[in-house]
Design a protein around this motif. Structure first.
Motif, PDB file in Angstrom:
ATOM      1  N   LYS A  88      11.027   5.720   4.407  1.00  5.03           N
ATOM      2  CA  LYS A  88      11.004   5.474   5.854  1.00  5.03           C
ATOM      3  C   LYS A  88      11.848   4.266   6.254  1.00  5.03           C
ATOM      4  O   LYS A  88      11.974   3.957   7.431  1.00  5.03           O
ATOM      5  CB  LYS A  88       9.563   5.295   6.329  1.00  5.03           C
ATOM      6  CG  LYS A  88       8.739   6.560   6.164  1.00  5.03           C
ATOM      7  CD  LYS A  88       7.304   6.368   6.594  1.00  5.03           C
ATOM      8  CE  LYS A  88       6.511   7.650   6.370  1.00  5.03           C
ATOM      9  NZ  LYS A  88       5.075   7.449   6.615  1.00  5.03           N
ATOM     10  N   TRP A  89      12.417   3.594   5.264  1.00  2.43           N
ATOM     11  CA  TRP A  89      13.262   2.442   5.546  1.00  2.43           C
ATOM     12  C   TRP A  89      14.684   2.920   5.800  1.00  2.43           C
ATOM     13  O   TRP A  89      15.187   3.812   5.122  1.00  2.43           O
ATOM     14  CB  TRP A  89      13.294   1.494   4.355  1.00  2.43           C
ATOM     15  CG  TRP A  89      12.027   0.761   4.046  1.00  2.43           C
ATOM     16  CD1 TRP A  89      10.742   1.178   4.237  1.00  2.43           C
ATOM     17  CD2 TRP A  89      11.933  -0.528   3.446  1.00  2.43           C
ATOM     18  NE1 TRP A  89       9.867   0.233   3.792  1.00  2.43           N
ATOM     19  CE2 TRP A  89      10.568  -0.824   3.291  1.00  2.43           C
ATOM     20  CE3 TRP A  89      12.871  -1.442   3.002  1.00  2.43           C
ATOM     21  CZ2 TRP A  89      10.119  -2.021   2.735  1.00  2.43           C
ATOM     22  CZ3 TRP A  89      12.432  -2.622   2.440  1.00  2.43           C
ATOM     23  CH2 TRP A  89      11.067  -2.919   2.318  1.00  2.43           C
ATOM     24  N   SER A  90      15.362   2.282   6.724  1.00  2.00           N
ATOM     25  CA  SER A  90      16.786   2.564   6.938  1.00  2.00           C
ATOM     26  C   SER A  90      17.605   1.754   5.932  1.00  2.00           C
ATOM     27  O   SER A  90      17.076   0.841   5.272  1.00  2.00           O
ATOM     28  CB  SER A  90      17.194   2.164   8.365  1.00  2.00           C
ATOM     29  OG  SER A  90      17.164   0.749   8.505  1.00  2.00           O
ATOM     30  N   GLU A  91      18.888   2.081   5.837  1.00  2.91           N
ATOM     31  CA  GLU A  91      19.764   1.267   4.974  1.00  2.91           C
ATOM     32  C   GLU A  91      19.766  -0.179   5.454  1.00  2.91           C
ATOM     33  O   GLU A  91      19.757  -1.106   4.643  1.00  2.91           O
ATOM     34  CB  GLU A  91      21.175   1.847   4.943  1.00  2.91           C
ATOM     35  CG  GLU A  91      21.264   3.134   4.140  1.00  2.91           C
ATOM     36  CD  GLU A  91      22.681   3.693   4.043  1.00  2.91           C
ATOM     37  OE1 GLU A  91      23.643   3.000   4.438  1.00  2.91           O
ATOM     38  OE2 GLU A  91      22.816   4.833   3.569  1.00  2.91           O
ATOM     39  N   ASP A  92      19.761  -0.387   6.758  1.00  2.21           N
ATOM     40  CA  ASP A  92      19.742  -1.754   7.292  1.00  2.21           C
ATOM     41  C   ASP A  92      18.448  -2.481   6.916  1.00  2.21           C
ATOM     42  O   ASP A  92      18.462  -3.690   6.647  1.00  2.21           O
ATOM     43  CB  ASP A  92      19.929  -1.756   8.807  1.00  2.21           C
ATOM     44  CG  ASP A  92      21.359  -1.453   9.219  1.00  2.21           C
ATOM     45  OD1 ASP A  92      22.283  -1.607   8.389  1.00  2.21           O
ATOM     46  OD2 ASP A  92      21.562  -1.057  10.387  1.00  2.21           O
ATOM     47  N   ASP A  93      17.315  -1.752   6.895  1.00  2.00           N
ATOM     48  CA  ASP A  93      16.045  -2.357   6.467  1.00  2.00           C
ATOM     49  C   ASP A  93      16.138  -2.830   5.012  1.00  2.00           C
ATOM     50  O   ASP A  93      15.674  -3.920   4.672  1.00  2.00           O
ATOM     51  CB  ASP A  93      14.894  -1.348   6.569  1.00  2.00           C
ATOM     52  CG  ASP A  93      14.510  -0.977   7.982  1.00  2.00           C
ATOM     53  OD1 ASP A  93      14.771  -1.755   8.918  1.00  2.00           O
ATOM     54  OD2 ASP A  93      13.923   0.131   8.147  1.00  2.00           O
ATOM     55  N   ILE A  94      16.725  -1.994   4.175  1.00  2.00           N
ATOM     56  CA  ILE A  94      16.870  -2.341   2.755  1.00  2.00           C
ATOM     57  C   ILE A  94      17.773  -3.551   2.601  1.00  2.00           C
ATOM     58  O   ILE A  94      17.455  -4.494   1.867  1.00  2.00           O
ATOM     59  CB  ILE A  94      17.413  -1.140   1.947  1.00  2.00           C
ATOM     60  CG1 ILE A  94      16.385  -0.003   1.941  1.00  2.00           C
ATOM     61  CG2 ILE A  94      17.781  -1.555   0.518  1.00  2.00           C
ATOM     62  CD1 ILE A  94      16.919   1.315   1.409  1.00  2.00           C
TER      63      ILE A  94
END
Length: 164
Positions: A88-94
């Motif tokens: 559920k995480w976006s690449e930006d979240d990671i």
């Protein structure tokens, strides 16, 4: 003439040595970064028991770390499983978590995660790392915890014991 040939040979070698890195896809670069950053060294089941389960790489650890005064924390599942991992995480979240230690829910990662060092990743490398993690096969693996300093853990953990 010899000098020209030798210079051409050296320059050709320098240029050719750069080709594999240039020819890498972003996902391949991310896989390379996961390897050299030793993400599997904490985030793979069985690693701390001496038997890493490479059928489930980066699926989280059943053995945690005790951080004095903070609690016991288990390296999470980094695969894109929607329920137990980063699905559920976006690449930006990671990228934000890897660079700053801040999760999408605003919680701070424990300092055993070397986000202070990883904060120096280039934009391209951070993006490649996130893209690779999102491209992996999802593995359902719920890790224990975290447990606060006054909570009783339900799974094994590593601790530092000072000599007396």
């Amino acid at each position: 003439m010899r000098q020209i040939v030798w210079t051409a040979f050296i320059m050709g070698g320098i240029l050719m040595s750069g080709l594999p890195a240039v020819a890498q896809t972003q996902t391949q670069r991310g896989e390379y970064l996961v390897t050299i950053m030793d993400c599997t060294g904490c985030h793979t089941p069985g690693t701390f028991l001496g038997k890493p389960d490479m059928q489930r790489p980066l699926a989280g650890s059943e053995v945690g770390f005790q951080i004095p005064g903070l609690g016991i924390f288990y390296p999470p599942n980094l695969t894109p499983d929607a329920e137990t991992g980063l699905g559920k995480w976006s690449e930006d979240d990671i990228i934000k978590a890897v660079r700053t230690g801040v999760r999408p829910d605003g919680r701070q990662l424990v300092p055993i995660m070397p986000y202070h060092s990883y904060g120096n990743l280039t934009d391209a490398d951070a993006k490649a790392l996130a893209r690779y993690l999102k491209s992996m096969k999802p593995v359902r693996n719920q890790v224990p915890g975290p447990f606060g300093p006054n909570e009783k853990p339900t799974a094994a953990y590593l601790t530092v014991v000072m000599p007396q």
